[in-house]
Write a protein that holds these residues in place. Structure first.
Motif, PDB file in Angstrom:
ATOM      1  N   ASN A  76      26.949 -17.212 -58.935  1.00 37.87           N
ATOM      2  CA  ASN A  76      27.489 -17.061 -57.577  1.00 37.87           C
ATOM      3  C   ASN A  76      28.745 -17.889 -57.377  1.00 37.87           C
ATOM      4  OD1 ASN A  76      25.637 -15.251 -56.491  1.00 37.87           O
ATOM      5  ND2 ASN A  76      24.210 -16.857 -55.861  1.00 37.87           N
ATOM      6  N   HIS A  77      28.874 -18.982 -58.139  1.00 35.01           N
ATOM      7  CA  HIS A  77      29.978 -19.928 -57.897  1.00 35.01           C
ATOM      8  C   HIS A  77      30.251 -20.685 -59.187  1.00 35.01           C
ATOM      9  CE1 HIS A  77      32.511 -22.806 -56.003  1.00 35.01           C
ATOM     10  NE2 HIS A  77      31.608 -23.671 -55.572  1.00 35.01           N
ATOM     11  N   MET A  78      31.556 -20.908 -59.455  1.00 29.17           N
ATOM     12  CA  MET A  78      31.949 -21.530 -60.725  1.00 29.17           C
ATOM     13  C   MET A  78      32.248 -23.022 -60.644  1.00 29.17           C
ATOM     14  SD  MET A  78      31.791 -19.824 -63.459  1.00 29.17           S
ATOM     15  CE  MET A  78      32.937 -20.654 -64.556  1.00 29.17           C
ATOM     16  N   GLU A  79      32.172 -23.644 -59.468  1.00 30.01           N
ATOM     17  CA  GLU A  79      32.424 -25.084 -59.437  1.00 30.01           C
ATOM     18  C   GLU A  79      31.448 -25.727 -60.426  1.00 30.01           C
ATOM     19  OE1 GLU A  79      32.721 -26.886 -55.547  1.00 30.01           O
ATOM     20  OE2 GLU A  79      33.092 -28.868 -56.408  1.00 30.01           O
ATOM     21  N   PRO A  80      31.936 -26.676 -61.240  1.00 29.21           N
ATOM     22  CA  PRO A  80      31.098 -27.153 -62.342  1.00 29.21           C
ATOM     23  C   PRO A  80      29.775 -27.801 -61.937  1.00 29.21           C
ATOM     24  CG  PRO A  80      33.396 -27.585 -62.815  1.00 29.21           C
ATOM     25  CD  PRO A  80      33.338 -27.095 -61.391  1.00 29.21           C
ATOM     26  N   ASP A  81      29.602 -28.193 -60.669  1.00 28.25           N
ATOM     27  CA  ASP A  81      28.285 -28.730 -60.289  1.00 28.25           C
ATOM     28  C   ASP A  81      27.203 -27.661 -60.419  1.00 28.25           C
ATOM     29  OD1 ASP A  81      29.556 -27.519 -58.060  1.00 28.25           O
ATOM     30  OD2 ASP A  81      28.408 -28.690 -56.607  1.00 28.25           O
ATOM     31  N   HIS A  82      27.605 -26.384 -60.508  1.00 26.62           N
ATOM     32  CA  HIS A  82      26.620 -25.292 -60.663  1.00 26.62           C
ATOM     33  C   HIS A  82      26.777 -24.492 -61.953  1.00 26.62           C
ATOM     34  CE1 HIS A  82      25.803 -26.348 -56.629  1.00 26.62           C
ATOM     35  NE2 HIS A  82      27.035 -26.034 -56.257  1.00 26.62           N
ATOM     36  N   VAL A 142      34.488 -19.102 -49.934  1.00 25.43           N
ATOM     37  CA  VAL A 142      33.436 -19.933 -49.331  1.00 25.43           C
ATOM     38  C   VAL A 142      32.844 -20.777 -50.450  1.00 25.43           C
ATOM     39  CG1 VAL A 142      31.241 -19.944 -48.057  1.00 25.43           C
ATOM     40  CG2 VAL A 142      32.898 -18.129 -47.641  1.00 25.43           C
ATOM     41  N   HIS A 143      33.561 -21.629 -51.064  1.00 23.04           N
ATOM     42  CA  HIS A 143      34.874 -22.136 -50.781  1.00 23.04           C
ATOM     43  C   HIS A 143      35.860 -21.973 -51.953  1.00 23.04           C
ATOM     44  CE1 HIS A 143      34.118 -26.104 -53.016  1.00 23.04           C
ATOM     45  NE2 HIS A 143      33.018 -25.413 -53.185  1.00 23.04           N
ATOM     46  N   TRP A 144      35.566 -21.109 -52.901  1.00 20.32           N
ATOM     47  CA  TRP A 144      36.449 -20.787 -54.026  1.00 20.32           C
ATOM     48  C   TRP A 144      36.699 -19.267 -53.997  1.00 20.32           C
ATOM     49  CZ3 TRP A 144      35.703 -23.398 -59.511  1.00 20.32           C
ATOM     50  CH2 TRP A 144      35.890 -24.796 -59.405  1.00 20.32           C
ATOM     51  N   GLY A 161      24.929 -19.712 -52.483  1.00 24.15           N
ATOM     52  CA  GLY A 161      25.918 -20.616 -53.062  1.00 24.15           C
ATOM     53  C   GLY A 161      26.012 -21.875 -52.202  1.00 24.15           C
ATOM     54  N   ASP A 162      27.211 -22.442 -52.067  1.00 23.31           N
ATOM     55  CA  ASP A 162      27.369 -23.685 -51.311  1.00 23.31           C
ATOM     56  C   ASP A 162      27.193 -23.494 -49.801  1.00 23.31           C
ATOM     57  OD1 ASP A 162      27.868 -25.319 -53.515  1.00 23.31           O
ATOM     58  OD2 ASP A 162      30.036 -25.080 -53.397  1.00 23.31           O
ATOM     59  N   ALA A 163      27.301 -22.256 -49.325  1.00 24.95           N
ATOM     60  CA  ALA A 163      27.153 -22.022 -47.887  1.00 24.95           C
ATOM     61  C   ALA A 163      25.766 -22.457 -47.434  1.00 24.95           C
ATOM     62  CB  ALA A 163      27.371 -20.552 -47.557  1.00 24.95           C
ATOM     63  N   ARG A 201      28.755 -33.228 -42.692  1.00 28.79           N
ATOM     64  CA  ARG A 201      29.691 -33.976 -43.541  1.00 28.79           C
ATOM     65  C   ARG A 201      30.055 -33.140 -44.775  1.00 28.79           C
ATOM     66  NH1 ARG A 201      29.858 -38.465 -47.244  1.00 28.79           N
ATOM     67  NH2 ARG A 201      27.622 -38.297 -47.574  1.00 28.79           N
ATOM     68  N   TYR A 202      29.067 -32.446 -45.334  1.00 31.27           N
ATOM     69  CA  TYR A 202      29.344 -31.559 -46.471  1.00 31.27           C
ATOM     70  C   TYR A 202      30.321 -30.464 -46.037  1.00 31.27           C
ATOM     71  CZ  TYR A 202      28.780 -28.329 -50.307  1.00 31.27           C
ATOM     72  OH  TYR A 202      29.044 -27.500 -51.362  1.00 31.27           O
ATOM     73  N   TYR A 203      29.999 -29.810 -44.936  1.00 28.22           N
ATOM     74  CA  TYR A 203      30.856 -28.705 -44.474  1.00 28.22           C
ATOM     75  C   TYR A 203      32.276 -29.202 -44.182  1.00 28.22           C
ATOM     76  CZ  TYR A 203      33.015 -24.929 -42.066  1.00 28.22           C
ATOM     77  OH  TYR A 203      33.928 -23.955 -41.739  1.00 28.22           O
TER      78      TYR A 203
HETATM   79 FE   LIG Z   1      31.436 -25.648 -54.572  1.00 25.91          FE
END
Ligand SMILES: [Fe+2]
Ligand SMILES: Cc1cc2nc3c(=O)[nH]c(=O)nc-3n(C[C@H](O)[C@H](O)[C@H](O)COP(=O)(O)O)c2cc1C
Ligand SMILES: [Fe+2]
Length: 402
Positions: A76-82, A142-144, A161-163, A201-203
């Motif tokens: 769903n999302h490529m940011e490396p935390d996932h 959202v957000h990439w 995802g991060d949403a 704070r995350y948002y």
């Molecule tokens: Fe992310």
């Protein structure tokens, strides 16, 4: 902890070691990297976890899988935390089909050198897992650019995802009826209340700039029947879905609650005294407020409350004929987040020629904020005669109670 339903398992991990998420956001309660495993005729893994957690993560998956293999990995999302453990998944189960959209494909290649057995999906496409199926909804920015969400029809579950995500590690369980925020004493059964500040704070810090695309995603999802939201960070939402969706809706519309975020920076305490005076004048009038010292506190907390409240008051002394840098940086970040719909006032001390208040007003006007006053620029020490915070608090109180 891991069984959400017969077919749905939590295989994510808590990170209590990292002190700064994305290298900059403090994590006083830790953070979770959530990943989920669906066990049907076929098995599907939704996202992975952060690189440091390979052993724990793979153990979690194996415990749920038994002797089965992972058939699909949904990205769903490529940011490396996932995405960091994608390569480990491919090495462990070489036949796994990676399911991703067209914008994700070059990122998979660029980060992990993986090109083969990638199944490309577009808006509305589905894959069957046997009795159930997964449908994909594109939610870019959202957000990439590659972000998408996955809907598990049989259980009306949205993998978002991060949403709807939040900072804070999970304790006691993962769903909102049993989970507790690690390090907090808010009792079980109040998950939204426990996580709300960390969700804001995350948002505000990570997604904040993308209000418009979050709104587009919310509109797109409004046609789906959703009885469970599985985000990549924080609780699995079942009971608190209305509160969580309304929180994200409000934040992404830049709609503040009645109240004031006072964010100030001060070298020698004169501007700080003015901030304290405003706080006590607001207190007397029963106006909600939060005060943030931009020199000693991490700026992420001030951004959180700038998103929370409808009025922003910024204090900064004049520094080399300019705004004292910590307050300038804060305002730069407010502008970078495309903040809208705020009432604004500025204050600050100077010694020989005040400039900061006028410059702060200029930044605020540039964002379309409504100026509540010309600002309170005062020479040298703070006194109520030189800087009448009572009058500013009167103006704010009359608007807040409108
Ligand atoms: Fe992310
Ligand atoms: C490096 C430096 C640069 C400053 N530049 C200016 C200036 O350009 N104009 C001015 O009126 N005061 C200037 N000041 C004086 C401060 O604005 C003044 O000391 C003010 O009272 C500090 O407020 P604070 O106690 O809230 O830090 C400067 C002070 C420092 C230390
Ligand atoms: Fe994330």
């Amino acid at each position: 902890m891991s069984k959400i339903s017969e077919k749905l398992r939590y295989v994510g991990v808590n990170d209590l070691k990292k002190t700064a998420f994305e290298g900059m956001w403090p994590l006083p309660y830790g953070v979770s990297y959530n990943s989920y495993l669906i066990l049907d005729g076929k098995t599907a893994l939704i996202d992975t976890a952060e690189a440091d957690f390979a052993t724990e993560y793979m153990d979690n998956i194996r415990k749920e899988l038994g002797d089965r293999k992972v058939d699909y990995l949904i990205v769903n999302h490529m940011e490396p935390d996932h995405s960091s453990l994608m390569k480990v998944i491919r090495e462990t189960w070489p036949e796994v089909t990676i399911v991703a959209n067209a914008k994700t494909v070059p990122m998979i290649k660029g980060y992990y050198g993986i090109c083969d057995n990638v199944h490309i999906v577009k808006e509305g496409d589905s894959i069957s897992l046997g009795a159930s199926s997964l449908t994909f909804h594109m939610t870019p920015m959202v957000h990439w650019p590659e972000t998408m969400m996955t809907y598990f029809d049989e259980e009306k579950t949205l993998f978002s995802g991060d949403a709807f995500g939040t900072f804070g590690a999970l304790e006691g369980g993962v769903t909102d009826s049993v989970v507790r925020l690690h390090g907090s004493d808010v009792p079980t059964g109040n998950a939204f209340h426990a996580f709300a500040d960390e969700m804001r704070r995350y948002y505000s810090n990570i997604v904040g700039k993308y209000g418009q695309t979050v709104q587009a995603a919310l509109k797109k999802l409004s046609g789906l029947e959703i009885s469970r939201i599985c985000s990549t960070h924080g609780p699995v939402w079942e009971k608190n879905i209305p509160e969580v969706v309304s929180c994200y809706d409000r934040l992404s519309r830049y709609e503040g609650e009645k109240g004031v975020c006072i964010a100030y920076a001060s070298m020698y305490g004169n501007t700080a005294k003015a901030a304290e005076s405003l706080a006590s004048e607001l207190e007397k009038r029963g106006v909600p407020y939060a005060v943030h010292d931009l020199c000693t506190e991490h700026v992420s907390y001030a951004y959180r409350d700038a998103f929370k409240y409808d009025t922003l008051v910024v204090g900064a002394p004049t520094y080399n004929n300019d705004i004292f840098p910590p307050a300038y940086n804060f305002m730069y970040g407010i502008a970078a987040r495309l903040m809208k719909n705020r009432r604004f006032a500025a204050f600050g001390s100077f010694t020989w020629a005040g400039a900061s208040v006028k410059l702060l007003n200029g930044m605020a006007s540039g964002l379309g904020f409504e100026l509540l006053s010309d600002g309170l620029s005062f020479p040298q020490a703070f006194t109520p005669e030189k800087c009448d915070m009572g009058a500013l608090a009167d103006t704010i109180a009359s608007q807040v109670t409108e």
